[in-house]
Design a protein around this motif. Structure first.
Motif, short mmCIF file in Angstrom:
data_model
loop_
_atom_site.label_atom_id
_atom_site.label_comp_id
_atom_site.label_asym_id
_atom_site.label_seq_id
_atom_site.Cartn_x
_atom_site.Cartn_y
_atom_site.Cartn_z
N UNK A 158 0.82 -1.21 0.00
CA UNK A 158 0.00 0.00 0.00
C UNK A 158 0.86 1.27 0.00
N UNK A 159 0.31 2.34 -0.55
CA UNK A 159 1.02 3.61 -0.57
C UNK A 159 0.89 4.37 0.74
N UNK A 160 -0.23 4.17 1.44
CA UNK A 160 -0.58 5.04 2.56
C UNK A 160 0.44 5.13 3.67
N UNK A 161 1.19 4.06 3.90
CA UNK A 161 2.17 4.04 4.99
C UNK A 161 3.58 4.38 4.52
N UNK A 162 3.75 4.61 3.23
CA UNK A 162 5.09 4.87 2.68
C UNK A 162 5.42 6.37 2.74
N UNK A 163 6.71 6.72 2.78
CA UNK A 163 7.09 8.14 2.73
C UNK A 163 6.54 8.80 1.47
N UNK A 164 6.09 10.03 1.61
CA UNK A 164 5.49 10.72 0.46
C UNK A 164 6.49 10.90 -0.68
N UNK A 165 7.77 11.01 -0.37
CA UNK A 165 8.76 11.12 -1.44
C UNK A 165 8.77 9.87 -2.31
N UNK A 166 8.62 8.71 -1.68
CA UNK A 166 8.57 7.47 -2.44
C UNK A 166 7.31 7.42 -3.30
N UNK A 167 6.18 7.79 -2.71
CA UNK A 167 4.92 7.78 -3.46
C UNK A 167 4.99 8.76 -4.62
N UNK A 168 5.62 9.90 -4.40
CA UNK A 168 5.78 10.89 -5.48
C UNK A 168 6.57 10.29 -6.64
N UNK A 169 7.60 9.55 -6.33
CA UNK A 169 8.40 8.90 -7.36
C UNK A 169 7.59 7.86 -8.13
N UNK A 170 6.78 7.07 -7.40
CA UNK A 170 5.93 6.08 -8.06
C UNK A 170 4.95 6.77 -9.01
N UNK A 171 4.34 7.84 -8.51
CA UNK A 171 3.33 8.55 -9.31
C UNK A 171 3.94 9.09 -10.60
N UNK A 172 5.12 9.64 -10.51
CA UNK A 172 5.78 10.16 -11.72
C UNK A 172 6.06 9.04 -12.71
N UNK A 173 6.53 7.90 -12.20
CA UNK A 173 6.85 6.78 -13.07
C UNK A 173 5.60 6.26 -13.78
N UNK A 174 4.51 6.11 -13.03
CA UNK A 174 3.27 5.60 -13.59
C UNK A 174 2.66 6.56 -14.59
N UNK A 175 2.63 7.84 -14.24
CA UNK A 175 2.03 8.84 -15.13
C UNK A 175 2.82 8.96 -16.43
N UNK A 176 4.13 8.98 -16.31
CA UNK A 176 4.96 9.07 -17.52
C UNK A 176 4.76 7.84 -18.40
N UNK A 177 4.64 6.67 -17.80
CA UNK A 177 4.41 5.47 -18.57
C UNK A 177 3.08 5.53 -19.31
N UNK A 178 2.05 6.02 -18.65
CA UNK A 178 0.74 6.11 -19.29
C UNK A 178 0.79 7.02 -20.51
N UNK A 179 1.57 8.09 -20.42
CA UNK A 179 1.69 9.02 -21.55
C UNK A 179 2.58 8.44 -22.64
N UNK A 180 3.74 7.94 -22.27
CA UNK A 180 4.72 7.54 -23.28
C UNK A 180 4.53 6.11 -23.80
N UNK A 181 4.10 5.19 -22.94
CA UNK A 181 3.92 3.80 -23.37
C UNK A 181 2.54 3.51 -23.93
N UNK A 182 1.55 4.26 -23.45
CA UNK A 182 0.17 3.98 -23.86
C UNK A 182 -0.49 5.13 -24.62
N UNK A 183 0.19 6.26 -24.74
CA UNK A 183 -0.35 7.39 -25.49
C UNK A 183 -1.53 8.06 -24.83
N UNK A 184 -1.58 8.09 -23.50
CA UNK A 184 -2.72 8.67 -22.80
C UNK A 184 -2.87 10.15 -23.12
N UNK A 185 -4.12 10.57 -23.33
CA UNK A 185 -4.42 11.98 -23.63
C UNK A 185 -4.73 12.76 -22.36
N UNK A 186 -4.93 12.06 -21.26
CA UNK A 186 -5.18 12.68 -19.96
C UNK A 186 -4.80 11.66 -18.89
N UNK A 187 -4.40 12.16 -17.72
CA UNK A 187 -4.02 11.29 -16.61
C UNK A 187 -4.97 11.52 -15.44
#
Length: 278
Positions: free
Chosen positions: A40-69
Motif C-alpha cells: 500500500x502507498x498510505x504508509x510509505x514516505x510521500x517522497x517514495x509515493x511521489x516517485x511512483x506517481x511520476x513513473x506511472x504517469x509518464x508510462x501512461x503518456x509515453x507507453x500507452x499514449x494517454x491523452x489525460x491522466x
C-alpha cells in the motif's frame, strides 16, 4: 481525441473511479495501472509515493499514449499532483478536489469528516481543498490503517473488518459528523461496514462519481472528448498490474465488473500498442 484516458492507483481502489468513468464516458478508451507490486502507498514516505506517481504517469503518456491522466489515488494526489501537472503536457485530474466539493455540498449541519490513509491525512490535502471551497465547516480527519489491506485481500465484510472500523471511526462518531468522505478510493468497497458503524443519519461521500464528472469537464475544455455518436463502438479498456496479474484479474473483475476480463503486466515489455490490442 483518439488516445486513452490513463488512470493509476496503488491497487484496486481506483477501480471505483474507473467504473464511474466507463459508465459516464462509454466511448472513451481507458488504460488502468494498479501498482499492486508496491502497495500500500498510505504508509510509505510521500517522497517514495511521489516517485511512483511520476513513473506511472509518464508510462501512461509515453507507453500507452494517454491523452489525460487520472490520479485515482488520494495518497499519490497528496504526494505529487502539483509536480505531475508541471511536468506533463496533458490534463491531470485528481480525486481530492472533486471529493472535497461533494462533501461540503452534502452536509446540512456543517460537521464533516474525512477518512484516508496515513499519508493522505498527514499531508493536509483535504484540509486545504475543503478550505478552498469557502464553505464554513468543522472538519474531523482520521487515518484508517488496515482498510486498504482488507480490500486488497478481497475481504470487505466480516467481524474483523467491523471491529477495526468501530475503533478507527470512533472519532467520527464522537464528532457527530453528518457527512463522511471516503478519502481513499479503496474505501467505497467497505461502504457497507462503514455505513453500519456510522449509522443511517450519516451520508457517505465517494469521490468516484464526482471525479468522473471532472474528467468529462476537463476533456471537454481541452477538446478531447470522444463522442459516442461518432465512435465506432464502445471504448476499449486495458488493465495492467505491477504485481500478480492473475490475482489482479480475478479480484479486479469482482470489484469492477466484466470489463476487466484480462490483465497485462506493467511495466510493458513491448512497444506502444493501441488500446484494445493484444
Amino acid at each position: 481525441m483518439d488516445g486513452p484516458i490513463g488512470m493509476f492507483d496503488s491497487g484496486f481502489g481506483g477501480l471505483t473511479v474507473a467504473r464511474a468513468t466507463i459508465d459516464l464516458l462509454p466511448a472513451e478508451d481507458l488504460v488502468y495501472i494498479g501498482d499492486t507490486g508496491r502497495y500500500p502507498y498510505g504508509s510509505k514516505p510521500l517522497d517514495d509515493v511521489r516517485s511512483y506517481a511520476r513513473e506511472l504517469a509518464r508510462s501512461l503518456v509515453h507507453d500507452y499514449g494517454a491523452k489525460a491522466i487520472v490520479v485515482a489515488c488520494n495518497t499519490a494526489t497528496a504526494a505529487g499532483l502539483d509536480e505531475l501537472r508541471a511536468e506533463l503536457d496533458v490534463p491531470v485530474i485528481d480525486v481530492v478536489r472533486p471529493g472535497a466539493r461533494a462533501l461540503v455540498a452534502t452536509t446540512t449541519t456543517g460537521r464533516v469528516g474525512v477518512i484516508g490513509t496515513v499519508g493522505t491525512v498527514s499531508s493536509g490535502a483535504y484540509v486545504r481543498s475543503i478550505a478552498e471551497t469557502g464553505v464554513p465547516v468543522t472538519l474531523t480527519s482520521a487515518a484508517c490503517p488496515g482498510f486498504v489491506e482488507f480490500v486488497e485481500r478481497g475481504q470487505t465484510t466480516g467481524d474483523e473488518v467491523t471491529v477495526l472500523a468501530e475503533r478507527l471511526l470512533a472519532p467520527m462518531v464522537d464528532a457527530g459528523v453528518d457527512a463522511l468522505l471516503l478519502g481513499c478510493t479503496h474505501y467505497p468497497f467497505l461502504a457497507r461496514v462503514i455505513g453500519d458503524v456510522m449509522g443511517p443519519e450519516v451520508t457517505l461521500v465517494s469521490s468516484a462519481d464526482e471525479t468522473a464528472f471532472a474528467i468529462r469537464r476537463r476533456l471537454a475544455e481541452a477538446g478531447l472528448v470522444r463522442d459516442i455518436r461518432s465512435a465506432s463502438g464502445p471504448g476499449h479498456h486495458r488493465f495492467a498490474s505491477s504485481g500478480d496479474i492473475d490475482v489482479f484479474r480475478d479480484l479486479g473483475s469482482r470489484l469492477l465488473g466484466p470489463e476487466l476480463d484480462r490483465t497485462e503486466a506493467w511495466p510493458p515489455t513491448h512497444d506502444r500498442a493501441a488500446p484494445g490490442a493484444g
